[in-house]
Design an enzyme around this catalytic site. Structure first.
Site, mmCIF file in Angstrom:
data_model
loop_
_atom_site.group_PDB
_atom_site.id
_atom_site.type_symbol
_atom_site.label_atom_id
_atom_site.label_comp_id
_atom_site.label_asym_id
_atom_site.label_seq_id
_atom_site.Cartn_x
_atom_site.Cartn_y
_atom_site.Cartn_z
ATOM 1 N N THR A 33 40.402 43.215 40.396
ATOM 2 C CA THR A 33 39.044 42.970 39.919
ATOM 3 C C THR A 33 38.275 44.279 39.985
ATOM 4 O OG1 THR A 33 37.025 41.666 40.226
ATOM 5 C CG2 THR A 33 38.231 42.251 42.220
ATOM 6 N N GLY A 34 37.170 44.314 39.249
ATOM 7 C CA GLY A 34 36.363 45.537 39.257
ATOM 8 C C GLY A 34 36.454 46.272 37.940
HETATM 9 N N1 ASP Z 1 37.919 43.613 35.654
HETATM 10 C C1 ASP Z 1 36.893 43.045 34.823
HETATM 11 C C2 ASP Z 1 36.752 43.863 33.593
HETATM 12 O O1 ASP Z 1 36.834 45.073 33.664
HETATM 13 C C3 ASP Z 1 35.571 42.940 35.473
HETATM 14 C C4 ASP Z 1 35.540 42.592 36.928
HETATM 15 O O2 ASP Z 1 36.493 42.195 37.535
HETATM 16 O O3 ASP Z 1 34.503 42.731 37.518
HETATM 17 O O4 ASP Z 1 36.487 43.304 32.565
#
Ligand code: ASP
Length: 328
Positions: free
Chosen positions: A236-237
């Site tokens: 995530t991220g």
């Molecule tokens: N990984 C996701 C993206 O880049 C966003 C997230 O996990 O916050 O779309």
């Protein structure tokens, strides 16, 4: 762990000589007796309720694949969770576009990207995996497939997200700053009672992203990877940074080389940091987190910055854990 694996292999080879059974069948028997299974891990605090949904299946001898799909669907359907599925924040043009992928213990994969109007992209990804000769559909083609497969067309933009977007339009300042308010993917990985691993990852991506922007969450190898011989990982991220190092696959490969789940996640985060340094870029406004399970049912996580939590559920109970991190 390496020594243990060698021991298991030696033991399995000896039994093979006796009974002539395929090694893979023996290996899965070995896994099924794992005392750490079943087990489910999810990103962020909405992972707690998602894990409960997954546990309805895992705790009743269900498959990891069904568990991860049902688990993340709970978050996709919740309009209060404004970074996944229904209720997700739109892109800069006001369109809610969803990305998701799923992978099972036999390396079956399905992914969908830039999908609009469908509440459960994870189930569309699974349908792509199970009903088409392909592994990924995007945009209008994905929507066409979903409607033909029986999914319902819905408006996914809830009032609160629309209001926020209209507020954002006043300045239209586009900085892909990743913080707790503007993103969050649910990534879920599970080990079932039969020793099989699966994973699912689903998101609406970064709030007010450029139209057509795709992050890591629908990309097998970046946002999610499962290898039943080794482990399962999801991310995530800041998706651009996860894609840059093919993060989840990298973590699986590190575990294959003998690192623990936490060590492997840490090594991937350190590599991401080095790529920032190489490009002379700041990491101040970014966050990346990985969670991992190995096929022994050991688990761990690591984040670039403080503030990433993940939820764990097993026979011993349920908890939310603050992931260790590289930078304050
Ligand atoms: N990984 C996701 C993206 O880049 C966003 C997230 O996990 O916050 O779309």
């Amino acid at each position: 762990m390496l020594a243990r694996r060698t021991l298991l292999k030696t033991g399995a080879s000896a039994i093979l000589a006796w009974f002539g059974k395929p090694l893979a069948a023996l290996a899965s028997n070995v896994n099924s007796s794992k005392k750490n299974a079943p087990l489910v891990l999810s990103t962020w605090n909405f992972g707690l309720k998602a894990n409960e949904a997954a546990w309805q299946i895992l705790g009743n001898n269900g498959t990891a694949l069904d568990a991860v799909e049902q688990g993340v669907k709970l978050v996709e359907a919740d309009p209060e969770e404004r970074s996944v599925g229904y209720g997700g924040r739109p892109d800069r043009d006001g369109n809610v576009t969803l990305d998701a992928c799923i992978m099972d213990h036999e390396a079956n994969i399905g992914a969908v990207a830039y999908l609009q109007h469908i509440k459960h992209p994870i189930s569309v990804a699974r349908a792509i995996m199970e009903k088409t000769p392909h592994v990924m559909l995007v945009g209008d083609g994905a929507l066409k497939f979903a409607l033909e497969t029986g999914f319902k067309k819905e408006n996914l933009l809830v009032e609160a997200s629309e209001k926020e977007w209209k507020e954002w339009l006043k300045t239209s300042q586009y900085k892909p700053v990743v913080n707790i308010e503007n993103h969050d993917t649910i990534g879920m990985i599970a080990l079932d009672a039969n020793g099989n691993l699966s994973g699912a990852c689903t998101t609406s991506g970064m709030a007010f992203k450029m139209a057509g922007r795709l992050g890591d969450s629908s990309i097998i190898g970046a946002g999610l990877y499962v290898d039943n011989e080794v482990g399962a990982v999801t991310a995530t991220g800041h998706g651009e940074e996860v894609i840059r190092v093919v993060g989840s696959h990298l973590v699986v490969e590190m575990m294959r080389q003998g690192k623990s789940p936490e060590q492997a996640c840490k090594a991937a985060v350190e590599l991401i940091k080095r790529k920032f340094d190489l490009r002379k870029k700041q990491t101040k406004d970014t966050q990346i987190g990985f969670i991992a399970i190995n096929n022994q049912g050991e688990y761990g996580a690591f984040a670039l910055r403080k503030g990433f939590s993940y939820a764990v559920k097993n026979n011993k109970g349920s908890s939310l854990i603050d992931a260790p991190y590289l930078l304050d």
